[in-house]
Design a protein around this motif. Structure first.
Motif, PDB file in Angstrom:
ATOM      1  N   ALA A   1       0.833  -1.208   0.000  1.00 22.09           N
ATOM      2  CA  ALA A   1       0.000   0.000   0.000  1.00 22.09           C
ATOM      3  C   ALA A   1       0.869   1.260   0.000  1.00 22.09           C
ATOM      4  O   ALA A   1       0.614   2.208  -0.756  1.00 22.09           O
ATOM      5  N   LEU A   2       1.907   1.254   0.811  1.00 22.46           N
ATOM      6  CA  LEU A   2       2.804   2.418   0.863  1.00 22.46           C
ATOM      7  C   LEU A   2       3.510   2.625  -0.476  1.00 22.46           C
ATOM      8  O   LEU A   2       3.730   3.763  -0.899  1.00 22.46           O
ATOM      9  N   SER A   3       3.849   1.534  -1.150  1.00 24.33           N
ATOM     10  CA  SER A   3       4.531   1.670  -2.445  1.00 24.33           C
ATOM     11  C   SER A   3       3.619   2.274  -3.506  1.00 24.33           C
ATOM     12  O   SER A   3       4.093   2.845  -4.485  1.00 24.33           O
ATOM     13  N   ARG A   4       2.320   2.177  -3.307  1.00 22.79           N
ATOM     14  CA  ARG A   4       1.375   2.794  -4.253  1.00 22.79           C
ATOM     15  C   ARG A   4       1.138   4.267  -3.936  1.00 22.79           C
ATOM     16  O   ARG A   4       0.827   5.055  -4.812  1.00 22.79           O
ATOM     17  N   ILE A   5       1.282   4.634  -2.662  1.00 19.73           N
ATOM     18  CA  ILE A   5       1.082   6.033  -2.270  1.00 19.73           C
ATOM     19  C   ILE A   5       2.287   6.878  -2.697  1.00 19.73           C
ATOM     20  O   ILE A   5       2.145   7.990  -3.185  1.00 19.73           O
ATOM     21  N   LYS A   6       3.481   6.370  -2.495  1.00 17.36           N
ATOM     22  CA  LYS A   6       4.724   6.971  -2.992  1.00 17.36           C
ATOM     23  C   LYS A   6       5.054   8.355  -2.437  1.00 17.36           C
ATOM     24  O   LYS A   6       5.720   9.133  -3.090  1.00 17.36           O
ATOM     25  N   ASP A   7       4.589   8.683  -1.255  1.00 18.29           N
ATOM     26  CA  ASP A   7       4.996   9.966  -0.682  1.00 18.29           C
ATOM     27  C   ASP A   7       6.286   9.772   0.127  1.00 18.29           C
ATOM     28  O   ASP A   7       6.789   8.657   0.269  1.00 18.29           O
ATOM     29  N   GLU A   8       6.826  10.847   0.631  1.00 16.01           N
ATOM     30  CA  GLU A   8       8.110  10.781   1.336  1.00 16.01           C
ATOM     31  C   GLU A   8       8.063   9.856   2.548  1.00 16.01           C
ATOM     32  O   GLU A   8       8.969   9.045   2.761  1.00 16.01           O
ATOM     33  N   ASP A   9       7.017   9.948   3.345  1.00 15.92           N
ATOM     34  CA  ASP A   9       6.893   9.084   4.520  1.00 15.92           C
ATOM     35  C   ASP A   9       6.818   7.612   4.121  1.00 15.92           C
ATOM     36  O   ASP A   9       7.396   6.752   4.783  1.00 15.92           O
ATOM     37  N   SER A  10       6.110   7.330   3.036  1.00 17.44           N
ATOM     38  CA  SER A  10       6.000   5.946   2.564  1.00 17.44           C
ATOM     39  C   SER A  10       7.361   5.397   2.166  1.00 17.44           C
ATOM     40  O   SER A  10       7.751   4.302   2.572  1.00 17.44           O
ATOM     41  N   VAL A  11       8.088   6.158   1.366  1.00 18.51           N
ATOM     42  CA  VAL A  11       9.390   5.705   0.885  1.00 18.51           C
ATOM     43  C   VAL A  11      10.357   5.531   2.054  1.00 18.51           C
ATOM     44  O   VAL A  11      11.075   4.533   2.135  1.00 18.51           O
ATOM     45  N   ASN A  12      10.373   6.469   2.978  1.00 18.95           N
ATOM     46  CA  ASN A  12      11.241   6.360   4.153  1.00 18.95           C
ATOM     47  C   ASN A  12      10.915   5.099   4.958  1.00 18.95           C
ATOM     48  O   ASN A  12      11.819   4.368   5.376  1.00 18.95           O
ATOM     49  N   SER A  13       9.644   4.847   5.175  1.00 12.43           N
ATOM     50  CA  SER A  13       9.234   3.688   5.968  1.00 12.43           C
ATOM     51  C   SER A  13       9.577   2.383   5.273  1.00 12.43           C
ATOM     52  O   SER A  13      10.050   1.435   5.908  1.00 12.43           O
ATOM     53  N   ILE A  14       9.349   2.319   3.969  1.00 11.15           N
ATOM     54  CA  ILE A  14       9.699   1.113   3.210  1.00 11.15           C
ATOM     55  C   ILE A  14      11.209   0.889   3.265  1.00 11.15           C
ATOM     56  O   ILE A  14      11.674  -0.228   3.501  1.00 11.15           O
ATOM     57  N   ALA A  15      11.976   1.950   3.064  1.00 15.30           N
ATOM     58  CA  ALA A  15      13.441   1.826   3.062  1.00 15.30           C
ATOM     59  C   ALA A  15      13.953   1.330   4.412  1.00 15.30           C
ATOM     60  O   ALA A  15      14.878   0.522   4.470  1.00 15.30           O
ATOM     61  N   HIS A  16      13.352   1.773   5.495  1.00 13.40           N
ATOM     62  CA  HIS A  16      13.774   1.302   6.816  1.00 13.40           C
ATOM     63  C   HIS A  16      13.499  -0.190   6.991  1.00 13.40           C
ATOM     64  O   HIS A  16      14.229  -0.878   7.711  1.00 13.40           O
ATOM     65  N   MET A  17      12.482  -0.697   6.332  1.00 17.40           N
ATOM     66  CA  MET A  17      12.138  -2.113   6.462  1.00 17.40           C
ATOM     67  C   MET A  17      13.141  -3.016   5.745  1.00 17.40           C
ATOM     68  O   MET A  17      13.170  -4.219   5.977  1.00 17.40           O
ATOM     69  N   ILE A  18      13.981  -2.456   4.895  1.00 19.75           N
ATOM     70  CA  ILE A  18      15.018  -3.249   4.223  1.00 19.75           C
ATOM     71  C   ILE A  18      16.003  -3.804   5.256  1.00 19.75           C
ATOM     72  O   ILE A  18      16.637  -4.827   5.022  1.00 19.75           O
ATOM     73  N   ASP A  19      16.116  -3.168   6.384  1.00 23.53           N
ATOM     74  CA  ASP A  19      17.015  -3.630   7.440  1.00 23.53           C
ATOM     75  C   ASP A  19      16.321  -4.553   8.441  1.00 23.53           C
ATOM     76  O   ASP A  19      16.903  -4.921   9.457  1.00 23.53           O
ATOM     77  N   ASN A  20      15.080  -4.962   8.170  1.00 20.79           N
ATOM     78  CA  ASN A  20      14.323  -5.815   9.076  1.00 20.79           C
ATOM     79  C   ASN A  20      15.022  -7.162   9.244  1.00 20.79           C
ATOM     80  O   ASN A  20      15.534  -7.713   8.273  1.00 20.79           O
ATOM     81  N   PRO A  21      15.054  -7.715  10.456  1.00 19.15           N
ATOM     82  CA  PRO A  21      15.723  -9.005  10.661  1.00 19.15           C
ATOM     83  C   PRO A  21      15.026 -10.178   9.956  1.00 19.15           C
ATOM     84  O   PRO A  21      15.647 -11.195   9.677  1.00 19.15           O
ATOM     85  N   ASP A  22      13.755 -10.038   9.631  1.00 15.95           N
ATOM     86  CA  ASP A  22      12.996 -11.093   8.956  1.00 15.95           C
ATOM     87  C   ASP A  22      13.275 -11.044   7.452  1.00 15.95           C
ATOM     88  O   ASP A  22      12.978 -10.057   6.779  1.00 15.95           O
TER      89      ASP A  22
END
Length: 140
Positions: free
Chosen positions: A39-60
């Motif tokens: 859903a965030l990738s479809r919205i594409k605003d700054e907060d969405s991109v920042n949040s998605i990028a932070h999830m790249i470091d998720n341990p899972d």
């Protein structure tokens, strides 16, 4: 509860409410987290991109992969710039090397996935390499 969350995420996406969707990224249910990333990738605003990028470091691993897919689907200059600004000196060297073959060997949680994604983005966007000519392999 999961179906309710998925329905809620869909409605929030339709309204462009990334700030509300971001809260679902902390869910213990992978299905809910993946839906929030999409859903965030479809919205594409700054907060969405920042949040998605932070999830790249998720341990899972599953969440990291889904975050990388979501970030890749955004395809904006912002996403690429965000990734590149988060690299340390060694990661930056691995991304920008002129070598056609690059190995990134490091311990858990050190940003290997982030480096790989930034390298692929650099090859495609800056050097014009076709995605079909890139092979990327990760393993644990």
């Amino acid at each position: 509860m999961e179906q309710h969350d998925l329905s809620k995420i869909q409605k929030l996406q339709e309204k462009g409410k990334s700030d509300k969707i971001i809260k679902y990224l902390s869910s213990s249910d992978d299905t809910v987290v993946v839906a929030a990333l999409e859903a965030l990738s479809r919205i594409k605003d700054e907060d969405s991109v920042n949040s998605i990028a932070h999830m790249i470091d998720n341990p899972d691993t599953k969440i990291r992969i889904e975050a990388a897919k979501a970030l890749g689907s955004i395809g904006t200059e912002y996403a690429k710039t965000y990734l590149l600004h988060r690299l340390n000196a060694e990661q930056d060297e691995a991304v920008h090397t002129s070598s056609p073959v690059t190995a990134v060997i490091a311990g858990p949680g050190t940003g290997k996935t982030k480096t790989l994604i930034a390298r692929i983005s650099y090859l495609i966007e800056e050097l014009g390499v076709r995605p079909s000519d890139i092979t990327a392999v990760t393993f644990t």
